[in-house]
Design an enzyme around this catalytic site. Structure first.
Site, mmCIF file in Angstrom:
data_model
loop_
_atom_site.group_PDB
_atom_site.id
_atom_site.type_symbol
_atom_site.label_atom_id
_atom_site.label_comp_id
_atom_site.label_asym_id
_atom_site.label_seq_id
_atom_site.Cartn_x
_atom_site.Cartn_y
_atom_site.Cartn_z
ATOM 1 C CB CYS A 188 -14.272 3.128 -25.770
ATOM 2 S SG CYS A 188 -13.660 4.802 -26.039
ATOM 3 C CB CYS B 117 -10.423 5.102 -26.218
ATOM 4 S SG CYS B 117 -11.230 3.903 -27.255
ATOM 5 C CE LYS C 25 -5.231 4.634 -26.490
ATOM 6 N NZ LYS C 25 -5.588 4.226 -27.859
ATOM 7 C CE1 TYR D 41 -5.332 0.497 -30.924
ATOM 8 C CE2 TYR D 41 -5.383 -1.042 -32.760
ATOM 9 C CZ TYR D 41 -5.998 -0.465 -31.668
ATOM 10 O OH TYR D 41 -7.263 -0.848 -31.315
ATOM 11 C CD GLU E 61 -2.324 3.454 -28.923
ATOM 12 O OE1 GLU E 61 -2.852 4.255 -29.703
ATOM 13 O OE2 GLU E 61 -2.997 2.640 -28.242
ATOM 14 C CG HIS F 162 5.107 30.660 -40.698
ATOM 15 N ND1 HIS F 162 5.922 29.573 -40.901
ATOM 16 C CD2 HIS F 162 5.916 31.674 -40.290
ATOM 17 C CE1 HIS F 162 7.165 29.903 -40.638
ATOM 18 N NE2 HIS F 162 7.200 31.167 -40.264
ATOM 19 C CD GLU G 266 4.498 26.703 -41.774
ATOM 20 O OE1 GLU G 266 4.571 27.494 -42.730
ATOM 21 O OE2 GLU G 266 4.883 26.973 -40.618
#
Length: 458
Positions: free
Chosen positions: A43, A48, A51, A178, A182, A441, A446
Site C-alpha cells: 500500500c 495505494c 498510485k 481495477y 486505474e 443542493h 443529492e
C-alpha cells in the site's frame, strides 16, 4: 518453554505493522518483526499511496481547458515526470520512516531480513539466526504476476511503473481489472498514448454491470484505446535491447500488429507464500498459494496466524488492518473476534471514480426480488464546460425488507461519497431512510436521496 518473543510478525506492511505495534504497546507483549524489503508494504510503497498521488497528478492535465470555460486565462502546461518522481520518492521515504518509528516507539524489535518458518514456534532469518515465538503472524502480502507466455519478461508490472526513468510515449496495458483501468486513466492523464487489451467482454468483472459500462465508455471518450474481447497472440522485442520496459512489438487477436514503448501486465496478483516453509510445518495453502485460515485468521497450525493479502480473502489495506486488530483482540486480549468481511465499501480510482458497497444489481437479483433506483446525468461543473462526462448513482433495494443491498456511484470523488454511503448500508438503512434524508443542493450526491421511482425490478 521460554520463547524469545510472545509474537513474531513476518511482514512489515499495513496489517503486520498494526498488529505488531498494538500487541506491543497496548497488551505488553514482547514483539519482533521481520521485513526483507521496505516497511509500509504494497500500500505505502508500491500500491495505494503512490498510485493515488499519480491519480492526483494525472487529473491536472484537463484543468486548464476546463478553467478557460469558466473565464480563466490559463495556458496548457507540460507534465515533468522527473520532478514528480523525485517528490514521490521523497514522500515514500518519509512514510517508510514513519512506519519504522511507530514500531520503535511501540517497543517492537525489527529485523531487516527475510524470514521463513522452521517449525510451529521457530523462525529462521536470512541472517542465519533462529528466533522462537509463542505466536507467529504471517503478513507477507501479495505481488503482481506476469502471465506465462513467451517474452513476458519484456513487459513491466504495476510495481515497476513508479520507477520508470521516463514516461513512455505509448503504452499497452494488458488486463481489465481495477489496476489495469486505474493505470490506463493515470497514464492517459499524464500525456501517454494508452491502448488497453482485455480478453473479457467488459472491464471490471464482478462490479455492477451498469457502472462498469459507464467507466469503459468514459475511458474511451477521454481517448483511451480500449479493446475488449482482445488478447495478445505474440510479443517480442521491437529492436535491440530486449529487457523489461524496452519497445515491444505486439500482435493481437483483433488483427493489429503494433510497437509500443512499454507493455504493462495488470493480469493478476499472487500471495507471497513461496519458499517460506509453510506446508512443511503443516499449514494449508489454497490453489493460488493463499494461506488457508479460519474466521479468526488461524491456520491449521494453532500457533501460526495469517492476515492480509497472503490469505486472499478481501485484498484491501483497511481489511488487512482490521484483520490485524482482530488477531490482537483474539490472541492477546482473550476476546475471540472474527473478522467481518461483509459490506466493505471500496473505490476504483479511474476517471471518473467508481465507488461501490454491497451487492451489484446482478448479484442481488440472483439472491432475491429487488427494485433498482438509478440515474445518470451530466454534472453541472463539466456540463458548463461543454464536456460530455456523465455520472451514475444507483441503489439496489430488497423488495421484502426494503434494505439497500447495494450502492454504486460513478462520478468524480466517488470514493469520498461511497465512504459515507457505506455507513448507511452497513447499518442496514432502508430505501425509506434514504428518502427521509434532505438533499444537499446543488451537489451530484443529492441524487442518492432524491430517486423516488424504481427504473426496473428483478
Amino acid at each position: 518453554m521460554n520463547f524469545d518473543y510472545d509474537l513474531f510478525v513476518i511482514g512489515g506492511g499495513s496489517g503486520g505493522v498494526r498488529a505488531a505495534r498494538v500487541a506491543a504497546s497496548e497488551t505488553g507483549a514482547k514483539v519482533g518483526l521481520a521485513e526483507d524489503d521496505r516497511y509500509g508494504g504494497t500500500c505505502v510503497i508500491r500500491g495505494c499511496v503512490p498510485k493515488k498521488l499519480m491519480v492526483f497528478a494525472s487529473e491536472y492535465g484537463e484543468m486548464a481547458s476546463e478553467a478557460r470555460s469558466y473565464g480563466w486565462d490559463i495556458g496548457d502546461g507540460d507534465f515533468n515526470w522527473t520532478t514528480f518522481r523525485g517528490k514521490l520518492n521523497a514522500e515514500l521515504d518519509r512514510l517508510e520512516g514513519v512506519y519504522r518509528k511507530l514500531l520503535a516507539n511501540a517497543g517492537v524489535t525489527t529485523y531487516d531480513a527475510r524470514a521463513i518458518i522452521k517449525d510451529a514456534h521457530t523462525i529462521t532469518l536470512s541472517s542465519g539466526e533462529d528466533i522462537t515465538a509463542k505466536h507467529i503472524l504471517v503478513a507477507t502480502g501479495g505481488r503482481p504476476v506476469r502471465p506465462e507466455r513467451e517474452n513476458a519478461d519484456l513487459g513491466i508490472v504495476s510495481d515497476d511503473i513508479f520507477h520508470l526513468d521516463e514516461l513512455p510515449k505509448s503504452i499497452l496495458i494488458i488486463g481489465g481489472g481495477y489496476i489495469a483501468c486505474e493505470f490506463a486513466c493515470i497514464m492517459h492523464g499524464l500525456g501517454v498514448e494508452v491502448t488497453q487489451y482485455y480478453r473479457g467482454a467488459q472491464v471490471l468483472r464482478g462490479f455492477d454491470e451498469e457502472g462498469r459500462g459507464l467507466v469503459a465508455e468514459s475511458m474511451r471518450e477521454r481517448g483511451i484505446d480500449l479493446h475488449t474481447g482482445t488478447d495478445i497472440i505474440e510479443m517480442g522485442p521491437a529492436g535491440p535491447g530486449g529487457k523489461a520496459g524496452d519497445p515491444v512489438r505486439v500482435k493481437a487477436t483483433n488483427g493489429s500488429e503494433r510497437v509500443f514503448d512499454t507493455v504493462l501486465f495488470a493480469t493478476g496478483r499472487a500471495p507471497n507464500s513461496d519458499n517460506m516453509g509453510l506446508e512443511e510445518v503443516g499449514i494449508t495453502l489454497g490453489r493460488k498459494g493463499q494461506i488457508e485460515v479460519d474466521e479468526y485468521s488461524q491456520t491449521a497450525v494453532p500457533s501460526i496466524y495469517a492476515i492480509g493479502d497472503v490469505t486472499d480473502r478481501v485484498n484491501l489495506t483497511p481489511v488487512a488492518i482490521r484483520e490485524g486488530m482482530a488477531f490482537v483482540e483474539t490472541v492477546f486480549r482473550g476476546n475471540p473476534t472474527p473478522v467481518d468481511h461483509e459490506l466493505i465499501a471500496s473505490a476504483i480510482f479511474t476517471q471518473p471514480e467508481f465507488g461501490t458497497v454491497g451487492l451489484s444489481e446482478e448479484a442481488a437479483a440472483e439472491q432475491e426480488p429487488i427494485e433498482v433506483y438509478c440515474t445518470s446525468f451530466r454534472p453541472m461543473q463539466t456540463a458548463f464546460a461543454d464536456k460530455p462526462d456523465r455520472v451514475m448513482m444507483k441503489l439496489v433495494v430488497s423488495k421484502a425488507s426494503r434494505r439497500v443491498l447495494g450502492c454504486h456511484i460513478v462520478a468524480p470523488n466517488a470514493g469520498e461519497m461511497i465512504q459515507l454511503a457505506g455507513i448507511a448500508v452497513k447499518m442496514g438503512a432502508t430505501k425509506e431512510d434514504f428518502d427521509r434524508t434532505v438533499a444537499v443542493h446543488p451537489t451530484m450526491s443529492e441524487e442518492i436521496v432524491t430517486m423516488k421511482t424504481p427504473i426496473r425490478t428483478a
